[in-house]
Design a protein around this motif. Structure first.
Motif, PDB file in Angstrom:
ATOM      1  N   ALA A 150       0.961  -1.256   0.047  1.00  0.00           N
ATOM      2  CA  ALA A 150      -0.054  -0.180   0.163  1.00  0.00           C
ATOM      3  C   ALA A 150       0.880   1.265  -0.087  1.00  0.00           C
ATOM      4  O   ALA A 150       0.379   2.372  -0.515  1.00  0.00           O
ATOM      5  CB  ALA A 150      -1.003   0.024   1.239  1.00  0.00           C
ATOM      6  N   SER A 151       1.955   1.200   0.477  1.00  0.00           N
ATOM      7  CA  SER A 151       3.124   2.199   0.498  1.00  0.00           C
ATOM      8  C   SER A 151       4.128   2.306  -0.699  1.00  0.00           C
ATOM      9  O   SER A 151       4.698   3.386  -0.821  1.00  0.00           O
ATOM     10  CB  SER A 151       3.543   2.364   1.867  1.00  0.00           C
ATOM     11  N   GLY A 152       4.035   1.456  -1.518  1.00  0.00           N
ATOM     12  CA  GLY A 152       4.664   1.257  -2.676  1.00  0.00           C
ATOM     13  C   GLY A 152       6.254   0.951  -2.158  1.00  0.00           C
ATOM     14  O   GLY A 152       7.009   1.528  -2.966  1.00  0.00           O
ATOM     15  N   LEU A 153       6.361   0.664  -0.917  1.00  0.00           N
ATOM     16  CA  LEU A 153       7.801   0.154  -0.625  1.00  0.00           C
ATOM     17  C   LEU A 153       8.261  -1.246  -0.821  1.00  0.00           C
ATOM     18  O   LEU A 153       7.444  -2.296  -0.825  1.00  0.00           O
ATOM     19  CB  LEU A 153       7.872   0.382   0.902  1.00  0.00           C
ATOM     20  N   LYS A 154       9.526  -1.356  -1.061  1.00  0.00           N
ATOM     21  CA  LYS A 154      10.170  -2.925  -1.020  1.00  0.00           C
ATOM     22  C   LYS A 154      11.013  -2.932  -0.160  1.00  0.00           C
ATOM     23  O   LYS A 154      11.804  -1.911   0.123  1.00  0.00           O
ATOM     24  CB  LYS A 154      10.767  -3.074  -2.321  1.00  0.00           C
ATOM     25  N   LEU A 155      10.917  -4.029   0.665  1.00  0.00           N
ATOM     26  CA  LEU A 155      11.817  -4.319   1.923  1.00  0.00           C
ATOM     27  C   LEU A 155      12.400  -5.839   1.797  1.00  0.00           C
ATOM     28  O   LEU A 155      11.658  -6.803   1.490  1.00  0.00           O
ATOM     29  CB  LEU A 155      11.111  -4.172   3.080  1.00  0.00           C
ATOM     30  N   THR A 156      13.835  -5.878   1.751  1.00  0.00           N
ATOM     31  CA  THR A 156      14.278  -7.408   1.875  1.00  0.00           C
ATOM     32  C   THR A 156      14.710  -7.367   3.292  1.00  0.00           C
ATOM     33  O   THR A 156      15.871  -6.898   3.440  1.00  0.00           O
ATOM     34  CB  THR A 156      15.468  -7.186   0.728  1.00  0.00           C
ATOM     35  N   PRO A 157      14.191  -8.292   4.114  1.00  0.00           N
ATOM     36  CA  PRO A 157      14.602  -8.665   5.345  1.00  0.00           C
ATOM     37  C   PRO A 157      15.663  -9.569   5.426  1.00  0.00           C
ATOM     38  O   PRO A 157      16.077 -10.320   4.424  1.00  0.00           O
ATOM     39  CB  PRO A 157      13.246  -9.483   5.995  1.00  0.00           C
ATOM     40  N   VAL A 158      16.315  -9.527   6.643  1.00  0.00           N
ATOM     41  CA  VAL A 158      17.282 -10.423   6.837  1.00  0.00           C
ATOM     42  C   VAL A 158      17.061 -11.862   6.952  1.00  0.00           C
ATOM     43  O   VAL A 158      17.502 -12.887   6.819  1.00  0.00           O
ATOM     44  CB  VAL A 158      18.569  -9.967   8.025  1.00  0.00           C
ATOM     45  N   SER A 159      15.818 -11.922   7.557  1.00  0.00           N
ATOM     46  CA  SER A 159      14.902 -13.205   7.546  1.00  0.00           C
ATOM     47  C   SER A 159      13.471 -13.341   7.902  1.00  0.00           C
ATOM     48  O   SER A 159      13.042 -12.166   7.944  1.00  0.00           O
ATOM     49  CB  SER A 159      15.648 -14.144   8.709  1.00  0.00           C
ATOM     50  N   TYR A 160      12.844 -14.456   7.334  1.00  0.00           N
ATOM     51  CA  TYR A 160      11.579 -14.409   7.299  1.00  0.00           C
ATOM     52  C   TYR A 160      11.242 -15.517   8.444  1.00  0.00           C
ATOM     53  O   TYR A 160      11.725 -16.648   8.318  1.00  0.00           O
ATOM     54  CB  TYR A 160      10.867 -14.953   6.048  1.00  0.00           C
ATOM     55  N   GLU A 161      10.460 -15.147   9.390  1.00  0.00           N
ATOM     56  CA  GLU A 161      10.116 -15.948  10.597  1.00  0.00           C
ATOM     57  C   GLU A 161       8.843 -16.773  10.229  1.00  0.00           C
ATOM     58  O   GLU A 161       7.797 -16.234   9.669  1.00  0.00           O
ATOM     59  CB  GLU A 161      10.260 -15.187  11.936  1.00  0.00           C
ATOM     60  N   GLN A 162       8.696 -18.104  11.090  1.00  0.00           N
ATOM     61  CA  GLN A 162       7.478 -18.511  10.916  1.00  0.00           C
ATOM     62  C   GLN A 162       6.259 -18.369  11.758  1.00  0.00           C
ATOM     63  O   GLN A 162       5.237 -18.819  11.815  1.00  0.00           O
ATOM     64  CB  GLN A 162       7.609 -20.299  11.049  1.00  0.00           C
TER      65      GLN A 162
END
Length: 275
Positions: A179-191
């Motif tokens: 919705a904000s038009g932002l792209k974010l690459t996290p250091v990890s995805y958690e379950q």
């Protein structure tokens, strides 16, 4: 004159006798109603069996603190019962239920993950929304990176953790980012949301997008930062009795507690929004 007097006397006695009979009948009827009421009351009381046994609840990780509190209240109110919990990512819990894991109650962090269970015909009845939850950014204590918005999470060098998109908190975070038009690459995805928060608590990450309730539960281990986009990604939390619940009577009573005024008080104190 004597004949007329005698007739009047007999007529008076008949009327008096009829009145007495009517009073006796009313008295008997009233007594009978009272007895019936007493019997009905006794029968009603004996019709509510005492709850016993274990209630197994599968619940979203974000419900850990509030449901643990409600579990203790339930056990105190119903001696002889025990509430056991399995907390985790809603999608993982749903998959366990459809895979045959024995449980009485499922409380999910989103209608989408609840649908996994209902589509498999493993729910009894229609799930009911009992709470809602809003996202918040969790930062290190004191917010040393001066994070003030969702956009700030895209800063170069900042270590950010997100929940996996298959998990309700991850899906909500992605919705807010889109919705904000932002792209974010996290250091990890958690379950699950607790795992994401733990990364910040252990200082393995600078920030995580989690729920307000989790920031509240963490106390001074993290600092919360509100962001306006979270208002467009609020999750509804549904709860349901499961079709093959081993202890359906106690399970129904636990669900009733969650939906009661007392249950709602515990949930709102934890930071949940009302349904």
């Amino acid at each position: 004159m004597k004949t007329r007097s005698a007739r009047r006397t007999r007529r008076t006695l008949r009327v008096a006798g009829a009145g007495a009979a009517a009073l006796l009948a009313l008295s008997a009827c009233s007594s009978s109603d009272s007895d019936d009421s007493s019997v009905k009351s006794d029968t009603s009381a004996s019709a509510s069996p005492e709850l016993t046994g274990t209630v197994t609840v599968f619940a979203a990780a974000s419900l850990k603190e509030s449901f643990t509190t409600l579990g203790k209240e339930f056990e105190e109110a119903h001696p002889g019962t025990k509430v056991t919990f399995s907390f985790g990512g809603s999608d993982t819990l749903a998959a366990s239920i459809t895979g045959g894991a024995p449980a009485d109650v499922f409380a999910s962090a989103s209608p989408k993950t609840m649908a996994i269970v209902t589509d498999a015909k493993d729910a009894s009845g229609t799930p009911a929304t009992f709470a809602r939850n809003q996202l918040e950014i969790a930062t290190l204590p004191g917010n040393p990176d001066k994070i003030a918005s969702l956009k700030d999470l895209t800063k170069s060098g900042l270590k950010v953790v997100l929940c996996d998109e298959t998990v309700p908190c991850g899906a909500a975070a992605q919705k807010a980012l889109d919705a904000s038009g932002l792209k974010l690459t996290p250091v990890s995805y958690e379950q699950d949301v607790k795992s994401a928060l733990t990364k910040v608590e252990l200082k393995e990450a600078d920030a995580a997008v989690v729920y307000k309730t989790d920031v509240n539960a963490a106390g001074d281990k993290v600092e919360g930062v509100d962001f306006p986009e979270s208002a467009d990604a609020i999750n509804d939390y549904p709860i349901t009795l499961l079709k093959d619940a081993p202890n359906s009577a106690a399970a129904k009573a636990f669900i009733a507690l969650v939906q009661s005024a007392e249950g709602q008080k515990v949930l709102t104190a934890a930071g949940f929004l009302k349904p």
